[in-house]
Design a protein around this motif. Structure first.
Motif, short mmCIF file in Angstrom:
data_model
loop_
_atom_site.label_atom_id
_atom_site.label_comp_id
_atom_site.label_asym_id
_atom_site.label_seq_id
_atom_site.Cartn_x
_atom_site.Cartn_y
_atom_site.Cartn_z
N SER A 451 0.82 -1.20 0.00
CA SER A 451 0.00 0.00 0.00
C SER A 451 0.86 1.26 0.00
O SER A 451 0.64 2.19 -0.78
CB SER A 451 -0.91 -0.03 1.23
N LEU A 454 2.85 1.71 -3.31
CA LEU A 454 1.97 2.12 -4.41
C LEU A 454 1.56 3.59 -4.25
O LEU A 454 1.62 4.37 -5.22
CB LEU A 454 0.74 1.22 -4.46
N SER A 455 1.15 3.98 -3.04
CA SER A 455 0.74 5.37 -2.81
C SER A 455 1.85 6.33 -3.21
O SER A 455 1.64 7.32 -3.92
CB SER A 455 0.44 5.62 -1.33
N GLN A 458 2.50 6.47 -6.96
CA GLN A 458 1.46 7.24 -7.64
C GLN A 458 1.69 8.73 -7.46
O GLN A 458 1.64 9.52 -8.41
CB GLN A 458 0.07 6.86 -7.10
N LEU A 459 1.96 9.12 -6.21
CA LEU A 459 2.19 10.54 -5.92
C LEU A 459 3.33 11.08 -6.78
O LEU A 459 3.22 12.13 -7.41
CB LEU A 459 2.51 10.71 -4.43
N VAL A 461 4.91 9.71 -9.55
CA VAL A 461 4.79 9.63 -11.01
C VAL A 461 3.85 10.70 -11.53
O VAL A 461 4.12 11.34 -12.55
CB VAL A 461 4.34 8.21 -11.43
N PHE A 462 2.76 10.95 -10.80
CA PHE A 462 1.85 11.99 -11.28
C PHE A 462 2.42 13.40 -11.06
O PHE A 462 2.09 14.32 -11.81
CB PHE A 462 0.45 11.81 -10.69
N LEU A 465 4.49 13.71 -14.05
CA LEU A 465 3.64 13.96 -15.22
C LEU A 465 3.21 15.42 -15.27
O LEU A 465 3.18 16.04 -16.34
CB LEU A 465 2.42 13.04 -15.18
N PHE B 26 2.96 4.28 -17.45
CA PHE B 26 3.35 3.80 -16.11
C PHE B 26 2.38 4.34 -15.06
O PHE B 26 1.92 3.60 -14.18
CB PHE B 26 4.79 4.23 -15.83
N GLY B 27 2.06 5.63 -15.17
CA GLY B 27 1.14 6.25 -14.21
C GLY B 27 -0.22 5.61 -14.24
O GLY B 27 -0.81 5.30 -13.19
N ILE B 28 -0.72 5.35 -15.43
CA ILE B 28 -2.06 4.74 -15.53
C ILE B 28 -2.03 3.32 -14.99
O ILE B 28 -2.94 2.90 -14.27
CB ILE B 28 -2.53 4.79 -17.01
N LEU B 30 -0.14 2.29 -12.61
CA LEU B 30 -0.12 2.42 -11.15
C LEU B 30 -1.52 2.69 -10.61
O LEU B 30 -1.91 2.17 -9.55
CB LEU B 30 0.81 3.56 -10.74
N LEU B 31 -2.29 3.50 -11.34
CA LEU B 31 -3.66 3.79 -10.90
C LEU B 31 -4.50 2.52 -10.91
O LEU B 31 -5.27 2.26 -9.98
CB LEU B 31 -4.30 4.82 -11.83
N LEU B 33 -3.52 -0.42 -10.46
CA LEU B 33 -3.12 -1.31 -9.37
C LEU B 33 -3.95 -1.06 -8.11
O LEU B 33 -4.03 -1.91 -7.23
CB LEU B 33 -1.63 -1.12 -9.05
N ASP B 34 -4.56 0.11 -8.03
CA ASP B 34 -5.43 0.42 -6.90
C ASP B 34 -6.53 -0.64 -6.73
O ASP B 34 -7.01 -0.86 -5.63
CB ASP B 34 -6.10 1.79 -7.11
N VAL B 37 -4.29 -3.87 -5.13
CA VAL B 37 -3.59 -3.79 -3.86
C VAL B 37 -4.55 -3.36 -2.75
O VAL B 37 -5.33 -2.42 -2.91
CB VAL B 37 -2.43 -2.79 -3.97
N HIS B 38 -4.47 -4.06 -1.64
CA HIS B 38 -5.30 -3.70 -0.51
C HIS B 38 -4.72 -2.48 0.20
O HIS B 38 -3.55 -2.44 0.53
CB HIS B 38 -5.37 -4.88 0.46
N ARG B 39 -5.55 -1.47 0.42
CA ARG B 39 -5.08 -0.21 0.99
C ARG B 39 -5.15 -0.20 2.52
O ARG B 39 -6.14 -0.59 3.10
CB ARG B 39 -5.97 0.94 0.49
N HIS B 40 -4.06 0.30 3.15
CA HIS B 40 -4.17 0.69 4.56
C HIS B 40 -4.16 2.21 4.54
O HIS B 40 -3.11 2.82 4.43
CB HIS B 40 -2.98 0.20 5.37
N PHE B 51 -6.52 8.73 -5.24
CA PHE B 51 -6.26 9.92 -4.42
C PHE B 51 -4.84 10.45 -4.60
O PHE B 51 -4.62 11.63 -4.87
CB PHE B 51 -6.51 9.61 -2.94
N TYR B 52 -3.84 9.57 -4.46
CA TYR B 52 -2.45 10.03 -4.49
C TYR B 52 -2.05 10.59 -5.86
O TYR B 52 -1.34 11.58 -5.95
CB TYR B 52 -1.50 8.91 -4.06
N GLY B 53 -2.52 9.92 -6.91
CA GLY B 53 -2.18 10.39 -8.25
C GLY B 53 -2.76 11.76 -8.53
O GLY B 53 -2.05 12.68 -8.95
#
Lengths: 564, 84
Positions: A451, A454-455, A458-459, A461-462, A465, B26-28, B30-31, B33-34, B37-40, B51-53
């Motif tokens: 988690s 990944l977070s 994402q933060l 890479v975007f 971008l 790559f960015g898409i 990663l999105l 993958l949401d 992947v199980h979020r904490h 949210f993060y993207g």
């Protein structure tokens, strides 16, 4: 007291003082050997060592070793070694010896168990680091160094005043948790706040650091601000006010970093931003927060040194670090570019790099404690730091448009220093347990969860971008030759104008008063001539009767005074 | 001029565009993958999809636009502090 118990900082200070006296050929070796000896001393230091001496009727604790002081001691000594290796070619002038004294003073300060000892080494860091700034040799560096020294000494005076008040309040000079409840606490917080570059107390950093030499700036980036963080962690952990001060610090410098042209000044703004994260962690006061602050200070010294080293190498080879003049340098300096990118990835907290395992502790703790708004600002600052330090620095120096500069790759010893720092950055990011073992409080944190990775990706890479889109659409503000007004404007321009005005007024007053005085002296001279001159009333021969009358009058006067 | 003047891979604008498109891909990814992947979630709202993207993208654009505005207020010539 055995050799091992002698303060390790004194070893570095002694080496720094001795360096100018030994033959030129040995200087580099001496300065390289000193941190190794100091490191061995730290390793040999018995757990919970205390070394105290009696002086001026008080007990001074020269060495107080606990996990907090040891963590900072280790990283300061490592930084001293990196600096000596990076500055291997600098054999003349005061810079390298002063740098070693500066490092030694910082090491001695983190082991100081009382406020008086802390004060002595606090002031020594100020003076030695000002010499490092001045060693650059230009008029600008002289001015910046002078402003820097005044502010650093002011911090020292506040510390001294705070120490005296603390002694009056508690009867002890011991430096432990102080807290903000008393006048002494307020003074000490202000003293530490100057070193930590709190908002409005911050400008000495962006002003002076980029004016030092290619090697000098690397030295400066490691010690002063992190000594402030150490003192804050020792004295003010859990002071809630620090949470919003730190949050503010993470956010406001990044706006300046985006528009700044001098790439080393961009890094100075990002020093300020990273310090903000540490201040937040200390303010939270939780185990995770304080551990995060110490871990992030440790990691920051390495990746910030690495970034400053890469820019120093660029400055050495091309003579400039202005974004307007650079670009395409990866062709000439591929290794330096690679190391710069490792530093950039570390400060941006990419997974597998050091920032990822340290900064996240602070952010996670802030979220856990329910500071949602602060957490959002910290997340904004995290994206922002990637934007200005992670992308802007390597992009404008090594990529962007090819400025046509063709130069040699950085010298071997500089590459070696950068390689070592890069290795440590990746090492911490890959094996965080080694760093966590050094932290002052118990660590219960796992950075590598799917988690979290990944977070963060994402933060980042975007954010990248966003940068690419802004660059390709031409919205991104071009680098411009400029100075950006910051808080230093108040004393460099307004203050200077006021001082100049006051000096003019004073000069006019002097002139007027002088004319008046001269006229007065002339008049007094005339009166003296009239009274005491050859025909003056006091120069005449008096009759005996007259004298007797005057004496009688004087005695009558005495009698009156006595009986009244 | 000299041997250093050889063409590098990134000198070709088409290759830069390839990198740019690769970054989007790559960015898409990663999105997406949401969904896997199980979020904490750390805070209350960061478990929301993307949210993060979105936050990273919006934060950086806002940062740059705000900095451009800031430049209007604070930018001065390079020798501003030199002329005395």
């Amino acid at each position: 007291m055995t050799i091992a118990e002698l303060p390790a900082g004194l070893t570095l200070i002694a080496a720094g003082l001795a360096a100018p006296l030994v033959p030129r050929a040995w200087r580099g070796a001496l300065l390289l050997a000193a941190p190794l000896a100091a490191f061995a001393q730290l390793l040999a230091l018995p757990a919970a060592a205390h070394v105290a001496v009696e002086a001026f009727g008080v007990t001074l604790q020269l060495v107080r070793a606990d996990k907090l002081s040891l963590a900072f001691g280790y990283i300061f000594v490592i930084a001293a070694f990196l600096n000596a290796l990076y500055g291997w070619h600098v054999r003349d002038g005061a810079e390298q010896p002063a740098a070693m004294v500066y490092a030694g003073a910082a090491v001695a300060a983190v082991f100081a168990g009382d406020l008086l000892t802390l004060f002595v080494f606090w002031e020594l860091t100020a003076v030695a680091s000002a010499v490092v700034v001045w060693a650059q040799g230009s008029k600008r560096a002289y001015g910046a160094g002078l402003r820097y020294l005044v502010i650093q000494l002011a911090s020292g005076m506040l510390l001294a005043a705070g120490a005296v008040l603390r002694y009056a309040e508690t009867g002890s000079l011991a430096f432990d948790l102080v807290g903000l409840g008393t006048p002494a606490g307020a003074l000490l917080l202000l003293a530490f706040g100057i070193k930590c570059a709190f908002p409005l107390l911050h400008n000495w950093l962006q002003d002076a650091y980029p004016e030092a030499s290619a090697t000098g700036t690397v030295v400066l980036s490691a010690f002063t601000t992190k000594l402030g963080i150490y003192a804050l962690a020792r004295g003010f952990a859990g002071t809630e006010m620090l949470i919003w001060i730190g949050t503010l610090m993470t956010a406001f410098p990044i706006f300046y970093a985006v528009i700044e042209n001098d790439l080393r000044r961009v890094l100075a703004y990002s020093v300020n931003n990273q310090l903000g994260f540490m201040v937040v962690g200390i303010g939270l006061g939780t185990d995770l927060g304080v551990n995060g602050a110490v871990a992030h200070a440790f990691a920051d010294i390495l990746f910030k040194a690495l970034l400053f080293m890469s820019m120093g190498a660029v400055l050495l080879r091309t003579g400039t670090v202005k974004g307007t003049d650079l670009g395409g340098l990866y062709k000439s300096m591929p290794w330096t570019a690679g190391f710069c990118i490792v530093g950039a990835a570390s400060i941006s907290a990419f997974p597998l790099f050091s920032g990822f395992v340290t900064k996240s502790m602070i952010m996670f703790s802030a979220a856990q404690q329910g500071y949602a708004w602060e957490w959002l600002v910290l997340l904004f600052a995290s994206a922002g730091v990637f934007h200005h330090a992670g992308i802007k620095i390597p992009f404008f120096a090594f990529f962007a448009h090819d400025a046509g500069i063709r130069c040699k790759e950085a010298p071997g010893h500089m590459l070696a220093a950068m390689a070592l720092a890069a290795l440590l950055c990746i090492g911490i990011g890959t094996f965080p347990a080694a760093l966590y073992a050094l932290l002052p409080r118990a660590v219960d944190y796992t950075p590598y969860t799917a988690s979290h990775v990944l977070s963060q990706l994402q933060l980042l890479v975007f954010s990248a971008l966003a940068f690419s889109v802004l660059m390709r659409t031409g919205i991104y503000p071009p680098e411009k030759r400029s100075v950006n007004l910051d808080f230093d404007w108040t004393y460099r321009r307004v203050g200077a104008r006021l001082a100049a005005g006051a000096a003019t007024a004073l000069a006019m007053f002097n002139a007027a008063a002088g004319a008046g005085l001269r006229a007065g002296v002339r008049r007094a001279g005339g009166w003296l001539q009239a009274v005491h001159g050859a025909d003056g009333v006091l120069a005449r021969t008096w009759s005996t009767g007259g004298m007797a009358l005057w004496v009688a009058l004087m005695l009558a006067g005495y009698l009156l005074v006595v009986y009244l | 001029m000299n041997a250093d003047d050889k063409r590098y891979w990134l000198d070709d604008p088409r290759n830069v565009t390839t990198v740019y498109r690769g970054l989007w891909a790559f960015g898409i990814a990663l999105l997406l993958l949401d969904f896997v992947v199980h979020r904490h979630a750390e805070a209350d709202f960061d478990g929301v999809f993307g949210f993060y993207g979105v936050y990273g993208f919006v934060a950086c654009v806002a940062l740059v636009l705000a900095a451009k505005l800031l430049r209007r207020g604070v930018m001065r010539p390079e020798d501003y502090y030199d002329d005395r």
